[in-house]
Enzyme design. Structure first.
Site, PDB file in Angstrom:
ATOM      1  N   GLY A 439       0.822  -1.201   0.000  1.00 53.04           N
ATOM      2  CA  GLY A 439       0.000   0.000   0.000  1.00 53.04           C
ATOM      3  C   GLY A 439       0.857   1.253   0.000  1.00 53.04           C
ATOM      4  CB  SER A 440       0.091   4.637   1.254  1.00 52.24           C
ATOM      5  OG  SER A 440      -1.095   4.734   0.496  1.00 52.24           O
ATOM      6  CB  THR A 441       4.365   1.482   3.622  1.00 49.32           C
ATOM      7  OG1 THR A 441       4.125   0.235   2.958  1.00 49.32           O
ATOM      8  CG2 THR A 441       3.467   1.606   4.829  1.00 49.32           C
ATOM      9  CE  LYS A 443       0.082   6.476  -1.807  1.00 52.82           C
ATOM     10  NZ  LYS A 443      -1.064   7.112  -1.133  1.00 52.82           N
TER      11      LYS A 443
END
Length: 706
Positions: A439-441, A443
């Protein structure tokens, strides 16, 4: 063959022969023709030298009956074949003789004697000696004049060959602060003294219920050949109840239940409870997947590890660190083989090997951090990996829910084993050894790749397009969605607000080919250089990113991106080490130390710029990780929520929640980086649930600081 033992051994009464399992071997290594002496057949008959060689070969085959047939029974020490077989088999198999080598040196025709040198490997090491074998010359050929001294020189028929064993102590496992994670402990052995039983049937029924043991199993133990009226017959090992636990202001419920059970056991006439030493794991389920456990060796183990010093009483590491460091932990039993005369005095030592205790292992793990992470997430299917972001030392590896390694040592009942295997949350699954959608980790990694490759300008405003976006109508009904609208839509703000749309656009700018090449440089598709084998992270289920939608989704850590948590933690170390990703390590030794795994994966200014965005993601009130911020220590990090769907149209999928957080300044008194993941956070607060849990852990580890 008789044995003396310095310590109490398990499985009394069980006869075992390693030699029988692996077979003895024999070789004649050479024949020396001394002073012109040649060995010639007499009238075509087998010569004494040939007879000796054949006899020694039969020892290697354990053909004691064949050996006896080569002797002259009327003039030898043993006229009875059974006594001969018993004497030879007990000694050769008892000392675990193998690799028998014989070198014939001379022949004395007047004495009908062959002089030879013999060597053999034993449980106590190699033994070499010179000897001679005498023969009678009959019309039917030569026969061996057998006596006990042919086994070992100086051995008489009244002597005994003894083996004295000194079991090696298994090494202990310690954390960085010398807290024991695995080592010797005390448990309670529940047993029966047969002579004190008043009603055997009733006693066995009560024991069966209290110990969750089959009555027939107990009956079989009582029926063993060695059991006497005053024997203590062990039935089951159970946890020892600590008096300190019972005296606490709020005694542990489990300890109270165990005390009640033991009181009930002792109320059964004939039942006794004694202390026994066992392998113990003081941190129990908090470190279950990390430490693993040991188990008694099986016949398959002995065959697989032949020659490595295992015997029927050994234990072997089955999983976790116990298996990883098995060679260092196991040690090697000491052993002495000697001849004892009829008065019990030692005549001579044949072979001796000193005991080598197993080596203690000290880890980089901090048991208190390990326990703190477990305590917060114990009910959640998930995992955590913690490191020192400036050294690479791994501080914790937690998988939840977990199991208690002590249960495996004491013995799991069928009901307990089935419960572990059938539990919906899969407590036996080691989640920190899996790959997950980040997920967004992910980014910050995409941001760094965009900066490094020059494909993304951090100051460019991508424009506020609302909460959903697609590149064009070629995407059909598929839209990338995000949770927050903000302006300007720049890289730093996108990290603060965790904007999926920004990073989907960034990935398209980077391109599939560049992203694939960049991720390979970051260790995707290769093994993490770490003591525990971890699965490789990957960016696609095939060799390439196959579509624009998959590429866009990869930009915010979805699509087919799968990352191992420790790998992700290692990549995060690059942000606070000038763009160099550290190699994680677990064992503390003279060779351990800070080492770059992926040097220069990002330029130093790129790493610093991404780190600033991660600081604001935690410390700005708008940041998704703001709940973890502190006034006393600068933290940086990134939240993440990954949707797990069966298809694009799936609206019932689950959500994986993440939080990666680190102390952002090298001067921090207690540097730490934690990556935590919970499998299903959809109905419990998303990634915020993980942030709040990790905040409690950080407060315990760093101090409240407020």
């Amino acid at each position: 063959m008789e044995r003396k033992k310095r310590t109490k051994r398990k499985n009394r009464g069980k006869r075992f022969s390693r030699a029988a399992a692996i077979g003895l071997t024999f070789a004649v290594t050479g024949i020396a023709a001394c002073a012109g002496v040649y060995f010639v057949k007499k009238d075509g008959r087998e010569t004494p030298e040939e007879l000796l060689s054949r006899y020694m070969a039969l020892i290697g085959k354990q053909d004691y009956e064949g050996m006896y047939e080569m002797t002259d029974p009327e003039n030898s020490a043993y006229k009875d074949q059974e006594a001969f077989i018993q004497r030879n088999s007990a000694i050769y198999e008892g000392i675990e003789a193998e690799n028998i080598q014989v070198e014939i040196q001379d022949y004395d025709g007047e004495k009908n004697a062959v002089m030879y040198e013999m060597s053999l490997d034993t449980a106590a090491g190699k033994f070499r000696f010179e000897n001679e074998m005498h023969f009678t010359d009959t019309e039917d050929g030569y026969q061996i004049l057998w006596h006990d001294g042919l086994i070992f020189p100086g051995l008489s028929d009244s002597d005994k060959v003894r083996i004295d064993t000194a079991p090696a102590a298994r090494g202990k496992i310690f954390d960085r602060n010398d807290r024991m994670l695995a080592g010797p402990g005390t448990a309670s052995s529940v047993g029966i003294v047969p002579g004190k039983l008043e009603n055997e049937e009733s006693a066995l029924r009560q024991l069966s219920e209290l110990l969750d043991t089959d009555p027939e199993t107990i009956q079989n133990r009582l029926g063993a050949a060695w059991v006497k009226e005053d024997s203590f017959v062990p039935v089951k090992t159970i946890p020892k109840v600590s008096e300190l636990d019972l005296m606490a202001l709020e005694p542990d419920e489990k300890a109270l239940q165990e005390k009640a059970r033991q009181d009930a056991l002792l109320a059964v006439p004939g039942v006794m409870i004694t202390d026994t030493e066992v392998r113990t794991y003081p941190f129990g389920p908090a470190a279950g997947h990390l430490t693993g456990y040991v188990g008694n060796v099986t016949a398959e183990d002995l065959e697989e590890h032949a020659g490595e010093g295992y015997n029927e009483n050994s234990v072997i590491g089955r999983s976790g660190l116990e298996g990883l460091f098995e060679k260092e932990l196991k040690g090697r039993d000491g052993c002495s083989i000697y001849i004892e005369d009829k008065d019990g005095a030692q005549k001579s030592v044949l072979a001796s090997r000193p005991v080598e205790h197993g080596r203690d292992i000290t880890l980089t793990i901090d048991a208190h951090l390990q326990e703190s992470l477990y305590r917060q997430f114990q009910e959640d299917p998930g995992c955590s990996a913690a490191m020192n972001p400036y050294t690479g030392e791994v501080l914790a590896l937690v998988s939840t829910p977990s199991f208690d390694s002590n249960d495996f040592i004491l013995g799991l009942s069928d009901a307990q084993w089935n419960a572990l295997n059938e539990e919906e949350r899969k407590p036996l699954l080691n989640r920190f050894r899996q790959v997950w959608c980040p997920g967004s980790t992910f980014k910050p990694v995409i941001a760094a790749i965009g900066l490094k490759t020059g494909t993304v300008d951090p100051q460019e405003d991508f424009g506020n397009v609302g909460l959903s976006w697609q590149k064009d109508t070629s995407w059909g009904d598929y839209f990338v969605t995000t949770l927050h609208a903000y302006e300007p839509v720049t890289m730093e703000n996108a990290l603060i607000y965790s904007d999926n749309i920004y990073f989907a656009k960034a990935a398209l700018k980077i391109s599939a080919q560049t992203l694939e090449a960049s991720l390979k440089e970051l260790g995707f598709g290769e093994e993490l250089p770490f003591e525990i084998v971890m699965p490789s992270s990957r960016f696609s289920n095939t060799e390439h990113i196959e579509s624009e939608i998959q590429l866009a989704d990869s930009g915010y850590g979805q699509g087919q991106i799968l990352v191992n948590p420790l790998h992700l933690a290692s990549l995060y170390t690059a942000f606070c080490n000038g763009g160099n990703a550290l190699k994680p390590y677990l064992a503390r030794s003279g060779e351990s130390g800070t080492e770059f795994w992926l040097p220069g994966i990002f330029p130093a200014d790129t790493a610093a710029q991404v780190l600033e965005g991660m600081k604001k993601a935690v410390n700005s009130p708008e940041g998704t990780g703001y709940a973890a911020h502190r006034e006393d220590i600068v933290l940086a990090g990134k939240t993440g929520t990954a949707e797990i769907k069966a298809s694009v149209e799936d609206t019932e999928g689950t959500e994986i929640g993440w939080f990666a957080v680190l102390t952002a300044e090298k001067e921090a008194r207690t540097p730490v980086l934690i990556v935590s993941m919970v499998e299903n956070v959809k109905e419990i607060g998303g990634s915020g649930y993980v942030v709040n849990k990790d905040k409690i852990v950080l407060d315990e580890y760093l101090g409240s600081g407020q």
